[in-house]
Enzyme design. Structure first.
Site, short mmCIF file in Angstrom:
data_model
loop_
_atom_site.label_atom_id
_atom_site.label_comp_id
_atom_site.label_asym_id
_atom_site.label_seq_id
_atom_site.Cartn_x
_atom_site.Cartn_y
_atom_site.Cartn_z
NE ARG A 248 2.47 6.77 5.34
CZ ARG A 248 3.75 6.21 5.87
NH1 ARG A 248 4.50 5.59 5.27
NH2 ARG A 248 4.07 6.00 7.24
CG HIS A 252 2.73 1.62 4.66
ND1 HIS A 252 3.54 1.78 3.57
CD2 HIS A 252 2.84 -0.06 4.91
CE1 HIS A 252 2.98 1.23 2.71
NE2 HIS A 252 2.84 -0.21 3.62
CE1 TYR A 261 7.51 5.69 9.52
CE2 TYR A 261 6.70 3.50 10.56
CZ TYR A 261 6.52 4.38 10.04
OH TYR A 261 5.20 4.39 8.84
C1 LIG Z 1 7.95 -6.55 -4.17
C2 LIG Z 1 7.39 -6.32 -2.43
N1 LIG Z 1 8.63 -6.14 -1.97
C3 LIG Z 1 7.29 -5.43 -0.33
C4 LIG Z 1 6.65 -5.39 0.33
C5 LIG Z 1 5.76 -4.57 1.13
N2 LIG Z 1 5.70 -3.38 0.98
C6 LIG Z 1 4.37 -3.23 0.89
S1 LIG Z 1 4.21 -1.30 0.43
C7 LIG Z 1 6.00 -0.86 1.09
C8 LIG Z 1 7.04 0.52 0.64
C9 LIG Z 1 6.62 0.52 -0.26
O1 LIG Z 1 7.20 1.74 -0.44
P1 LIG Z 1 7.02 2.83 -1.45
O2 LIG Z 1 7.54 2.84 -3.20
O3 LIG Z 1 7.28 4.55 -1.42
O4 LIG Z 1 5.27 3.45 -2.22
P2 LIG Z 1 4.23 4.17 -0.27
O5 LIG Z 1 4.22 2.91 0.38
O6 LIG Z 1 5.10 5.53 0.44
O7 LIG Z 1 3.46 4.86 -1.19
C10 LIG Z 1 5.90 -2.61 0.71
C11 LIG Z 1 8.02 -2.66 0.85
C12 LIG Z 1 5.49 -5.50 -1.39
N3 LIG Z 1 4.83 -5.09 -1.29
N4 LIG Z 1 6.95 -6.27 -2.70
#
Ligand SMILES: Cc1ncc(C[n+]2csc(CCOP(=O)(O)OP(=O)(O)O)c2C)c(N)n1
Ligand SMILES: [Mg+2]
Length: 330
Positions: A248, A252, A261
């Site tokens: 990435r 985020h 971090y």
């Molecule tokens: C069920 C749920 N838990 C927490 C969140 C908050 N949240 C949004 S994106 C994210 C991280 C997801 O990480 P990843 O699956 O690795 O995808 P990336 O953003 O790295 O592409 C979180 C914890 C959410 N949207 N839905």
């Protein structure tokens, strides 16, 4: 002259240039959105940057006239390949009435467009996985020849929805492609603290399907493995789990500060593997791209981004009452 790897995959020079241009368009729309966000013009950005090769490579391997895609919020490369335009994406960035994704109701990145079989998703991560499995089940029951393609992050691969969906698809041999875009972080949590196993694809065996981990910075490798998965699905041989490993390149989202971090050096090192640069270099190496063509592509892409920005900025917002539409049965 270096061997054209894409030819052995059945991809023409024209097709790989199209892939490159689509990756570049996704990158430049994303970069523009960050500028607009910092200028106070759009509320939120969640980026595709660093994942364009995986997204575009995969989407090119599908049948854009019949397959269903259930993208997650970073998948600008998937939806551009499936027919969503720069203008339509920018309309969602500005949350304008004409946004085809949701008329400005959902946050940007919640892609959905019926005419292109891009299935809308919800904000809780991984809810799109069981939806994709259900679509594949419907296709199998109705003896249709499409596959359903669903993506999610590696953090999301720990959610129950992933495991339930994968198991059901494995049991019923459904034509689903599960593609995990492993970008090494789930917001601030590094991948080492997310997974007990080494690779997300190691989980495939538990659900009775093949699993593959590929270089997510290489669109040709992703194309190859997704094409095989689509063929497998269409033959009735069931689902596949694919993990694309990339990085990435942005925080985020526009609301995150990643300096708290991860070390700037780590990000800088990942930028040397930036798929826009490495795929461009490959195309030059094999003589498909030269400086003149590159500048023509760049100009075309920037023109599309500028036009999309102007159009979306000047487009009207929805009427306030519109927020109540489609919430309850009409
Ligand atoms: C069920 C749920 N838990 C927490 C969140 C908050 N949240 C949004 S994106 C994210 C991280 C997801 O990480 P990843 O699956 O690795 O995808 P990336 O953003 O790295 O592409 C979180 C914890 C959410 N949207 N839905
Ligand atoms: Mg992640």
């Amino acid at each position: 002259m270096v061997k054209k790897r894409h030819e052995s995959l059945g991809l023409s020079d024209e097709a790989v240039l199209d892939m490159y241009e689509t990756m570049l368009l996704a990158r430049r729309i994303d970069e523009r959105m960050w500028l607009l966000n910092r200028a106070g013009k759009i509320p939120f950005v969640i980026s595709c940057q660093g994942q364009e090769a995986a997204q575009v490579g995969a989407a090119f391997a599908l049948d854009r006239s019949k397959d269903y895609v259930l993208p997650y919020y970073r998948d600008m490369g998937v939806v551009l390949t499936f027919g969503m335009t720069a203008k339509e994406i920018m309309l969602s960035g500005y949350a304008k009435a004409e946004d085809p994704n949701s008329g400005g109701r959902q946050m940007p990145g919640h892609f959905g467009q019926r005419k292109n079989r891009i299935v809308t998703g919800s904000s809780p991560v991984t809810t799109q996985v069981p939806h994709a499995v259900g679509i594949a089940l419907a296709g199998k029951m109705e003896k249709k020849d499409f596959v359903s393609f669903v993506t999610f992050g590696e953090g999301s691969s720990n959610q129950g929805d992933f495991h339930e969906g994968a198991n059901f698809a494995g049991v019923h041999k459904l034509p689903v492609i599960f593609m995990c875009e492993n970008n090494k972080y789930a917001i601030s949590v590094p991948v080492e603290k997310q997974l007990g196993c080494e690779k997300v694809s190691d989980r495939a065996i538990g659900y009775g399907m093949p699993g593959f981990t590929v270089d997510g910075n290489d669109p040709l490798e992703v194309y190859r493995v997704v094409k095989e998965a689509a063929d497998r699905g269409r033959r009735g041989d069931g689902p596949t789990l694919i993990e694309t490993v990339s990085y990435r390149l942005t925080p985020h989202s526009s609301d995150d500060d990643d300096r708290s971090y991860r070390a700037p050096d780590e990000v800088a090192a990942a930028k040397t593997q930036d798929p826009i640069i490495t795929f461009g270099a490959y195309l030059k190496e094999v003589g498909v791209l030269d400086d003149l063509l590159e500048s023509q592509i760049n100009n075309r892409v920037m023109e599309a981004v500028n036009e999309a920005t102007d159009y979306a900025e000047n487009a009207p917002y929805a009427a306030p009452e519109h927020a109540l539409n489609y919430v309850y049965g009409e």
